[in-house]
Scaffold this motif. Structure first.
Motif, PDB file in Angstrom:
ATOM      1  N   ALA A   1      66.076  31.890  32.949  1.00 29.88           N
ATOM      2  CA  ALA A   1      67.475  31.070  32.166  1.00 29.88           C
ATOM      3  C   ALA A   1      68.189  29.639  33.612  1.00 29.88           C
ATOM      4  CB  ALA A   1      69.012  31.598  31.375  1.00 29.88           C
ATOM      5  N   CYS A   2      67.711  29.430  34.081  1.00 30.34           N
ATOM      6  CA  CYS A   2      68.311  29.416  35.286  1.00 30.34           C
ATOM      7  C   CYS A   2      67.589  28.061  35.443  1.00 30.34           C
ATOM      8  CB  CYS A   2      67.312  29.570  36.717  1.00 30.34           C
ATOM      9  SG  CYS A   2      67.495  29.172  38.525  1.00 30.34           S
ATOM     10  N   VAL A   3      68.617  26.886  35.481  1.00 35.68           N
ATOM     11  CA  VAL A   3      68.055  25.423  35.780  1.00 35.68           C
ATOM     12  C   VAL A   3      67.565  24.874  36.908  1.00 35.68           C
ATOM     13  CG1 VAL A   3      70.110  25.174  33.227  1.00 35.68           C
ATOM     14  CG2 VAL A   3      70.393  25.158  35.621  1.00 35.68           C
ATOM     15  N   ALA A   4      66.980  25.622  38.182  1.00 33.17           N
ATOM     16  CA  ALA A   4      66.740  25.153  38.644  1.00 33.17           C
ATOM     17  C   ALA A   4      67.731  24.315  39.777  1.00 33.17           C
ATOM     18  CB  ALA A   4      65.281  24.630  39.171  1.00 33.17           C
ATOM     19  N   CYS A   5      68.930  23.897  39.125  1.00 30.16           N
ATOM     20  CA  CYS A   5      69.789  22.486  40.146  1.00 30.16           C
ATOM     21  C   CYS A   5      69.554  22.983  41.426  1.00 30.16           C
ATOM     22  CB  CYS A   5      71.021  22.782  39.055  1.00 30.16           C
ATOM     23  SG  CYS A   5      72.529  24.353  39.838  1.00 30.16           S
ATOM     24  N   ASN A   6      69.764  24.370  42.191  1.00 28.12           N
ATOM     25  CA  ASN A   6      69.521  24.399  43.589  1.00 28.12           C
ATOM     26  C   ASN A   6      70.997  24.072  43.703  1.00 28.12           C
ATOM     27  OD1 ASN A   6      67.481  24.746  45.586  1.00 28.12           O
ATOM     28  ND2 ASN A   6      66.173  23.492  43.850  1.00 28.12           N
ATOM     29  N   ARG A   7      72.081  24.120  43.073  1.00 30.79           N
ATOM     30  CA  ARG A   7      73.660  23.915  44.260  1.00 30.79           C
ATOM     31  C   ARG A   7      73.806  24.996  45.211  1.00 30.79           C
ATOM     32  NH1 ARG A   7      74.020  22.167  39.143  1.00 30.79           N
ATOM     33  NH2 ARG A   7      75.776  20.814  38.467  1.00 30.79           N
ATOM     34  N   CYS A   8      72.717  25.874  44.590  1.00 30.94           N
ATOM     35  CA  CYS A   8      73.303  27.467  45.517  1.00 30.94           C
ATOM     36  C   CYS A   8      71.776  27.386  46.805  1.00 30.94           C
ATOM     37  CB  CYS A   8      72.305  28.937  44.771  1.00 30.94           C
ATOM     38  SG  CYS A   8      70.642  28.309  44.238  1.00 30.94           S
ATOM     39  N   THR A   9      71.074  26.888  46.748  1.00 31.99           N
ATOM     40  CA  THR A   9      70.536  26.240  47.908  1.00 31.99           C
ATOM     41  C   THR A   9      71.458  24.828  49.124  1.00 31.99           C
ATOM     42  OG1 THR A   9      68.225  26.208  46.201  1.00 31.99           O
ATOM     43  CG2 THR A   9      68.181  24.584  48.709  1.00 31.99           C
ATOM     44  N   GLU A  10      72.024  24.412  47.918  1.00 34.70           N
ATOM     45  CA  GLU A  10      72.478  23.436  48.656  1.00 34.70           C
ATOM     46  C   GLU A  10      73.612  23.939  49.558  1.00 34.70           C
ATOM     47  OE1 GLU A  10      73.187  19.688  50.432  1.00 34.70           O
ATOM     48  OE2 GLU A  10      71.808  20.155  49.174  1.00 34.70           O
ATOM     49  N   ILE A  11      74.446  24.690  49.524  1.00 31.18           N
ATOM     50  CA  ILE A  11      75.757  24.975  49.794  1.00 31.18           C
ATOM     51  C   ILE A  11      75.306  27.143  50.493  1.00 31.18           C
ATOM     52  CG2 ILE A  11      76.660  26.915  47.703  1.00 31.18           C
ATOM     53  CD1 ILE A  11      79.234  25.483  48.040  1.00 31.18           C
ATOM     54  N   CYS A  12      74.258  27.067  50.567  1.00 29.72           N
ATOM     55  CA  CYS A  12      74.164  28.985  50.290  1.00 29.72           C
ATOM     56  C   CYS A  12      74.475  28.474  52.605  1.00 29.72           C
ATOM     57  CB  CYS A  12      73.375  29.457  50.814  1.00 29.72           C
ATOM     58  SG  CYS A  12      73.147  31.157  51.419  1.00 29.72           S
ATOM     59  N   PRO A  13      75.602  29.339  53.511  1.00 27.41           N
ATOM     60  CA  PRO A  13      75.038  29.169  54.552  1.00 27.41           C
ATOM     61  C   PRO A  13      74.847  30.096  56.004  1.00 27.41           C
ATOM     62  CG  PRO A  13      77.144  30.211  53.883  1.00 27.41           C
ATOM     63  CD  PRO A  13      76.047  29.924  52.700  1.00 27.41           C
ATOM     64  N   ARG A  14      73.624  30.608  54.975  1.00 28.28           N
ATOM     65  CA  ARG A  14      72.297  31.234  56.069  1.00 28.28           C
ATOM     66  C   ARG A  14      71.279  30.735  55.141  1.00 28.28           C
ATOM     67  NH1 ARG A  14      73.079  33.596  59.646  1.00 28.28           N
ATOM     68  NH2 ARG A  14      72.265  36.057  58.903  1.00 28.28           N
ATOM     69  N   ARG A  15      71.546  30.077  54.712  1.00 31.70           N
ATOM     70  CA  ARG A  15      69.516  28.909  53.829  1.00 31.70           C
ATOM     71  C   ARG A  15      68.784  30.420  53.472  1.00 31.70           C
ATOM     72  NH1 ARG A  15      66.615  27.305  58.169  1.00 31.70           N
ATOM     73  NH2 ARG A  15      67.278  28.756  59.709  1.00 31.70           N
ATOM     74  N   VAL A  16      69.740  30.904  52.669  1.00 32.10           N
ATOM     75  CA  VAL A  16      68.817  32.472  51.826  1.00 32.10           C
ATOM     76  C   VAL A  16      68.371  31.270  50.653  1.00 32.10           C
ATOM     77  CG1 VAL A  16      69.175  33.821  49.821  1.00 32.10           C
ATOM     78  CG2 VAL A  16      70.595  33.948  51.842  1.00 32.10           C
ATOM     79  N   SER A  17      68.548  30.609  50.681  1.00 31.34           N
ATOM     80  CA  SER A  17      67.480  29.258  48.644  1.00 31.34           C
ATOM     81  C   SER A  17      67.781  30.475  47.667  1.00 31.34           C
ATOM     82  CB  SER A  17      66.487  29.013  49.191  1.00 31.34           C
ATOM     83  OG  SER A  17      66.310  28.056  48.345  1.00 31.34           O
ATOM     84  N   PRO A  18      69.062  31.144  47.105  1.00 33.91           N
ATOM     85  CA  PRO A  18      69.343  31.331  46.023  1.00 33.91           C
ATOM     86  C   PRO A  18      68.181  31.147  44.714  1.00 33.91           C
ATOM     87  CG  PRO A  18      71.422  31.496  46.634  1.00 33.91           C
ATOM     88  CD  PRO A  18      70.487  30.637  47.580  1.00 33.91           C
ATOM     89  N   PHE A  19      68.302  30.012  45.347  1.00 37.49           N
ATOM     90  CA  PHE A  19      66.999  29.622  43.430  1.00 37.49           C
ATOM     91  C   PHE A  19      65.712  29.747  43.849  1.00 37.49           C
ATOM     92  CE2 PHE A  19      63.610  26.657  44.281  1.00 37.49           C
ATOM     93  CZ  PHE A  19      63.145  26.554  42.825  1.00 37.49           C
ATOM     94  N   GLU A  20      65.066  30.610  44.940  1.00 41.01           N
ATOM     95  CA  GLU A  20      64.024  31.175  45.481  1.00 41.01           C
ATOM     96  C   GLU A  20      63.709  31.986  45.284  1.00 41.01           C
ATOM     97  OE1 GLU A  20      60.833  29.410  46.545  1.00 41.01           O
ATOM     98  OE2 GLU A  20      61.512  27.518  47.563  1.00 41.01           O
TER      99      GLU A  20
END
Lengths: 188, 299
Positions: free
Chosen positions: A88-107
């Motif tokens: 269901a993930c829309v791949a919006c990448n808000r999480c990538t943009e905001i992550c302070p540890r550069r985890v990229s939850p989208f990935e």
């Protein structure tokens, strides 16, 4: 930033929290996910920044980004394979943009999709899209020729739709990917 | 004359070809030449190769990008998903030599290669940077004077900013689409849910109810805070979702108002005087009233 990262161990073993015996596969699930594209999985500090802006969390999906990462570190493989959240993930990448540890939850979400695809825990609509991609070169293929005619365009766009050689090339590419390996799409 | 490879993707090609007509109409008139990029395919979109295989995703994207690179031009799209997928794949190749090598091995089997030079630009950024607000203002016959617009930039126009050739100063407080609409004469005020997701794509196909919940919240916020006459988006997926889902919500009695939705390029095409039937003829939520208002606003 670099200094902080030096102190982060490669593997954070939280398996004692799982309250049950782990299988070998579960122990390895974090490693598998890293190999499938979520290289920085273990840098997550569970701060919740990603969850605070995730559309899936907002509408009530179970394993949204922050929870998914924790579950993967815990090795809760089977529970995750049964859940539709990654699809269901829309791949919006808000999480990538905001992550302070550069985890990229989208990935992480998409690495989970790739694991699910390997385990054939894949939705029929995703398979439909992949088949359509192979068959026509377009995943969203609504046979919209009427709509094109209505606005005065040629029936077929200048894509694989009207270029058999390009479609053949695309299929040749797809035959060299995991799509062929997994047999999700009939390929002649 | 600047030249771009017109990358259409799937949704614009088959579901909203009036957006394609709009692009084919406005860009040559604004001094931008378009190449058809014959043989292009799906970008590939998120539910396909990106969900199965990173190298496969990058290989399909690289074949598309190579079509432009061979001609020494960048691609240009009006679809945020295409913009996202193509640029993320490019970023993966440029930051991971191993992926790039594997991709070129695959491309070699069809006689192609991708160096990483060609990128995909978004129509909104081409309008903002290449054309510019002044030239845009001068090119229109009709204005959006007296019209309040709710802008919907859409997720992949903004994030992840590090992979994109053009970036908002603050991706969580975007200005570009608002400024473009203001250049056409509209009021484009901020509203609280301006950067919220429309819920299209995988979310809609996995759980339509949850997807429409996002639309309902967004629509109500637009109505309550700015009482917009029109929603303008830079994304073909947002266009389809907001246009179609609000009609469903109305039928179910979940909202009792209607706001027409147009893609930015359609609004510009209307303002430039192109045939409304051709450039804005496909919709679920009626547009007749807003089109009439635009065409009454002679510059």
């Amino acid at each position: 930033m670099e200094m902080m990262e030096e102190g982060v161990p490669d593997v954070i073993n939280l398996s004692y929290l799982a309250e049950r015996e782990e299988t070998e596969l579960e122990k390895r699930v974090a490693e598998i996910i890293k190999e499938l594209g979520a290289e920085r999985l273990m840098y997550c500090m569970q701060c919740g920044a990603c969850a605070s802006i995730c559309p899936l969390a907002r509408v009530g999906f179970e394993w949204y980004n922050k929870k998914l990462i924790k579950a993967l570190i815990l090795g809760l493989r089977d529970e995750l394979l049964d859940d539709p959240t990654p699809w269901a993930c829309v791949a919006c990448n808000r999480c990538t943009e905001i992550c302070p540890r550069r985890v990229s939850p989208f990935e992480v979400m998409f690495a989970m999709r790739r694991l699910m695809a390997e385990e054939y825990a894949i939705g029929s609509l995703a398979i439909e899209g992949l088949r359509s991609l192979y068959e026509y070169g377009h995943a969203v293929y609504m046979a919209g020729r009427e709509a094109r005619k209505k606005v005065g365009l040629p029936e077929k766009p200048p894509s694989t739709e009207s270029d058999p050689k390009a479609l053949e090339d695309l299929r040749k590419i797809l035959k060299q990917t995991k799509l062929a390996e997994l047999g999700l799409v009939p390929m002649e | 004359m600047v030249k771009y490879g017109l990358f259409l993707g799937c949704n614009i090609s088959f579901n909203r070809p009036d957006v394609e007509v709009s692009m084919r109409s406005i860009f040559p008139a604004l001094g931008i030449e378009l190449d058809d990029l014959v043989g292009q395919s799906c970008c590939p979109t998120w539910g396909t190769m990106p969900s199965v295989d990173i190298v496969g995703w990058c290989a399909v994207a690289a074949r598309n990008l190579a079509l432009g690179e061979e001609k020494g031009i960048d691609l240009m799209t009006a679809c945020n998903s295409c913009y996202g997928s193509l640029n993320e794949a490019r970023h993966k190749m440029l930051t991971n030599p191993e992926i790039h090598r594997k991709v070129n091995e695959i491309l070699a089997t069809i006689g192609k290669r991708y160096e990483g030079k060609a990128k995909c630009r978004h129509v909104a950024w081409v309008l903002y940077k290449d054309v510019g607000l002044e030239k845009l203002k001068e090119s229109i016959k009709y204005t959006l004077d007296g019209i309040t617009v709710a802008v919907q930039p859409g997720c992949h126009f903004l994030w992840p900013s590090e992979v994109y050739p053009d970036k908002e100063e603050d991706p969580f407080n975007p200005k570009v689409l608002r400024e473009l609409c203001e250049a056409l004469g509209a009021e484009a005020p901020y509203y609280t849910k301006l950067i919220e997701c429309c819920g299209m794509g995988a979310l809609r196909s996995t759980d339509p109810e949850k997807s429409f919940k996002l639309v309902k919240e967004k629509m109500e916020n637009i109505k309550e805070e700015i009482d917009a006459d029109l929603i303008v988006t830079t994304c073909s997926s947002c266009l389809i979702q907001l246009d179609d889902a609000q009609e469903r919500l109305r039928k179910e009695g979940k909202i009792n108002f209607s706001i027409p939705v147009l893609h930015l390029v359609q609004v510009i095409a209307l303002c430039m005087g192109f045939d409304p039937e051709k450039v804005a003829g496909i919709c679920v939520t009626p547009r007749d009233e807003i089109i009439k208002r635009i065409l009454e606003n002679k510059r």
